[in-house]
Design a protein around this motif. Structure first.
Motif, PDB file in Angstrom:
ATOM      1  N   ALA A  73       7.231 -19.112  74.920  1.00 33.58           N
ATOM      2  CA  ALA A  73       6.502 -18.319  75.674  1.00 33.58           C
ATOM      3  C   ALA A  73       7.823 -18.282  76.948  1.00 33.58           C
ATOM      4  N   THR A  74       8.542 -18.341  77.170  1.00 36.72           N
ATOM      5  CA  THR A  74       9.733 -18.579  78.029  1.00 36.72           C
ATOM      6  C   THR A  74      11.071 -17.691  76.932  1.00 36.72           C
ATOM      7  N   ASP A  75      11.726 -17.417  78.608  1.00 36.09           N
ATOM      8  CA  ASP A  75      13.337 -17.291  77.373  1.00 36.09           C
ATOM      9  C   ASP A  75      14.402 -17.874  78.356  1.00 36.09           C
ATOM     10  N   ASP A  76      13.648 -19.163  78.480  1.00 31.83           N
ATOM     11  CA  ASP A  76      14.435 -20.467  79.267  1.00 31.83           C
ATOM     12  C   ASP A  76      14.922 -20.993  78.167  1.00 31.83           C
ATOM     13  N   ASP A 129       4.760 -27.684  75.610  1.00 30.20           N
ATOM     14  CA  ASP A 129       4.079 -26.910  77.187  1.00 30.20           C
ATOM     15  C   ASP A 129       4.407 -25.420  77.175  1.00 30.20           C
ATOM     16  N   THR A 130       5.057 -25.339  76.458  1.00 32.19           N
ATOM     17  CA  THR A 130       5.649 -24.082  76.162  1.00 32.19           C
ATOM     18  C   THR A 130       6.111 -23.065  74.895  1.00 32.19           C
ATOM     19  N   SER A 131       5.217 -23.936  73.735  1.00 29.64           N
ATOM     20  CA  SER A 131       5.371 -23.392  71.819  1.00 29.64           C
ATOM     21  C   SER A 131       3.865 -22.409  71.985  1.00 29.64           C
ATOM     22  N   LEU A 132       4.337 -21.528  71.861  1.00 31.40           N
ATOM     23  CA  LEU A 132       3.219 -21.114  71.242  1.00 31.40           C
ATOM     24  C   LEU A 132       2.316 -20.968  69.529  1.00 31.40           C
TER      25      LEU A 132
END
Length: 644
Positions: free
Chosen positions: A72-75, A82-85
């Motif tokens: 979900a993030t480009d960082d 937590d940010t995996s889609l």
């Protein structure tokens, strides 16, 4: 309504994509996966690759593929679980055995805690949604041809585009539906007046049948099914009486019915025999129907199963009826382009060219001799007398219209629309009166006519013109059909082994439990059949190795591995073990398919390697017990597990 530009671009790309350019997994990644996610608006910097060998387990360590993860993030520092889609696994183009790959993708998706996981070979695409409190939900199961449809492509984009997926709260997905359902269930249970009100909304039970339309209604569920006609495809619609599902209609196509509903007929919801049902807790089930997942109470699940039993039993009966009538069971079913049919045998190019030449010369418009029977319709050969069509023959070429490898051409008994339409327009039973030598030829009769009459006539007619002798031309006929005896005609015990191997292959890929009623006579009859085997049989270690695996999950006091030295056991002990399995199955409602697989392997080994004394009564009982089990395996391997 104006279609957004982003969706237009996605549709334009997918409609112009040619999957035939894909040669390996790297192509699937570079030429399909990465472009697809580009048009789904995922920033390239949100994409990372992982070598699956980095996250090994005993089960999957042997598969060091490269997986694609979208975040979900480009960082980069914040790209974690937590940010995996989405987890994406590419497999070889045209590979169709996806079960192991799906299990592996599910394993790693759980590790990365993605919202979705996708398995694709660049043509087929399976998209699963990972849920907290129930098994994964199959969101899309389609191929490139289907995805080129504007509506389907739009739905695909709306469900998986970056802006939508990144805003899903993965900590609550799956929880809300379950929580909401439980609250409503508790409310109903604690308010009898509300329960009485809801029961008044139940359907009136009924079963109605008109030609190929079957409607089955139970208090909680109703299924309206269009049954399959003459190897055609049926479909059904499912509705629920519950106020929770008011207005919901679930549409299932032919493949959904065969792939999801057909196994485990006439079993209870909690036996684990039905692949669309998964227990959520003691009184509730997660139900996967097509691309829809619902949570049903035990009563609702029971009514659903009862409806499915009525519909699918008739669905299966019709398919079997057509195969029996047209004598197609012994031939391989093939589907390609718009053609469906059965491979009768194969010939080499030289003989096929003579067969074509004869067809052109003896077109039924050019004469009235007994051999003026033919007419070319594109590539198909029509065998006909006047208005009576006997059969259609089709040569199997590959996709680029070149000959098959080694110049081998499969001769296909084609299920041509002309013949099928005449069958479909008939009543349920009257259509069978058209099957026969003077009417529609069966696959068996067509094969015999081609091999015994037509091809010898062709060879004789062109014998002087052909550069090949009659023996050389006949040698170019390749008949892969099995010549094994019918079960009822078997007199030698070893002839049973090939049928047992068919059953074992089926059990090996069968992931659900099996109704014990199907296995009880089988276990008993074959234990009796091999009971009097010479004790010097080779491979006793193999027999006890499988028995140990069968008994491993039994109670410790029954488990030989805890109390006995297996190396000192004799064949008599093996029979004692098999007798215990007979007692166990007779006291069970269902059986684990893995155990049935192991026990079948034992029967095969003993029959093939032992000197067995048996009576005619024991052999007759074994054959009788084998038939229903083998016929069930034959049907499911043909229609439910076609790619295994």
């Amino acid at each position: 309504m104006t279609i957004p530009e982003s969706i237009k671009k996605f549709i334009t790309w997918i409609q112009g994509f040619d999957h035939r350019i894909l040669q390996n997994e790297d192509d699937v990644k570079e030429k399909f996966i990465l472009p697809m996610f580009h048009y789904l608006c995922y920033p390239e910097i949100c994409h990372r690759e992982y070598s699956l060998k980095t996250y090994q387990s005993e089960t999957y360590a042997r598969n060091p593929e490269i997986a694609q993860i979208y975040f979900a993030t480009d960082d980069v520092k914040q790209q974690n679980t937590d940010t995996s889609l989405i987890f994406v696994e590419a497999i070889k183009p045209y590979k169709t055995k996806l079960n192991d790959v799906i299990e592996q993708a599910k394993f790693y998706s759980n590790h990365f805690k993605t919202l979705f996981f996708i398995v694709t070979n660049g043509y087929e695409i399976k998209v699963f949604k990972r849920l907290h409190y129930n098994r994964e939900e199959l969101v899309f199961d389609l191929n490139i041809d289907a995805l080129r449809n504007n509506d389907i492509a739009s739905k695909f984009y709306h469900r998986l585009n970056f802006d939508l997926v990144k805003n899903i709260d993965k900590n609550t997905v799956g929880i809300l539906t379950y929580t909401k359902y439980n609250l409503i269930e508790k409310l109903i249970i604690h308010h009898p007046d509300l329960q009485d009100f809801l029961e008044k909304c139940d359907f009136e039970p009924s079963i109605t049948r008109e030609d190929y339309r079957l409607v089955v209604v139970k208090p909680k569920v109703a299924i309206a099914c269009n049954l399959p006609k003459a190897f055609g495809e049926g479909n059904c619609q499912i509705e629920f009486s519950s106020i929770l599902f008011r207005g919901l209609t679930i549409h299932l196509n032919h493949q959904d019915i065969l792939g999801q509903l057909m196994t485990g007929l006439h079993t209870q919801p909690d036996w684990g025999c039905r692949r669309f049902l998964n227990p959520l807790d003691k009184n509730n089930f997660t139900v996967n129907l097509g691309q829809t997942t619902v949570i049903l109470s035990k009563l609702e699940a029971t009514d659903l199963c009862l409806c499915i039993d009525e519909v699918c039993q008739e669905y299966q009966n019709l398919i079997i009826e057509f195969e029996n009538a047209l004598e197609t069971w012994d031939f391989k079913l093939v589907k390609f382009s718009e053609i469906r049919g059965f491979i009768l045998f194969s010939v080499r190019q030289e003989l096929w060219e003579l067969m074509q030449q004869f067809v052109n010369e003896f077109n039924y418009t050019k004469g009235k001799s007994e051999w003026h029977l033919f007419h070319r319709e594109n590539i198909s050969i029509r065998v006909s007398r006047g208005i009576r069509d006997h059969t259609f023959i089709f040569p199997k070429f590959n996709s680029d219209l070149s000959l098959l490898p080694n110049n081998k051409i499969n001769i296909i008994y084609e299920l041509n629309d002309v013949i099928l339409q005449s069958i479909e327009t008939g009543k349920l039973t009257l259509w069978q009166q058209d099957i026969g030598v003077r009417g529609t030829w069966t696959a068996r009769y067509t094969q015999q006519w081609l091999l015994e009459k037509y091809i010898p006539k062709v060879i004789n007619y062109y014998s002087e013109k052909s550069q090949l002798s009659e023996a050389e031309l006949l040698a170019k006929i390749i008949n892969d059909e099995s010549d094994r005896m019918l079960i009822k005609e078997i007199d030698h015990i070893r002839d049973l082994a090939s049928y047992l191997r068919d059953i074992q292959s089926w059990l090996h890929i069968y992931v659900e439990n099996i109704a014990a009623s199907l296995l009880k006579p089988y276990y008993q009859a074959y234990t009796n059949l091999v009971r009097n085997t010479d004790s010097s049989i080779t491979g006793i270690d193999y027999i006890f190795g499988n028995l140990r695996r069968v008994e491993w999950k039994n109670t410790p006091e029954e488990n030989y591995s805890n109390s006995t030295d297996w190396k000192n056991l004799t064949f008599k002990h093996a029979i004692d073990c098999l007798d215990r399995q007979v007692v166990r199955i007779n006291n069970s409602e269902y059986e684990n398919s893995f155990k049935a697989d192991l026990i079948t392997r034992i029967f095969i080994w003993i029959i093939e390697n032992g000197r067995i004394s048996f009576s005619q009564a024991q052999l007759s009982a074994a054959k009788q017990a084998l038939i229903p089990l083998w016929e069930q395996s034959r049907f499911e391997m043909r229609y439910i597990y076609p790619n295994q």
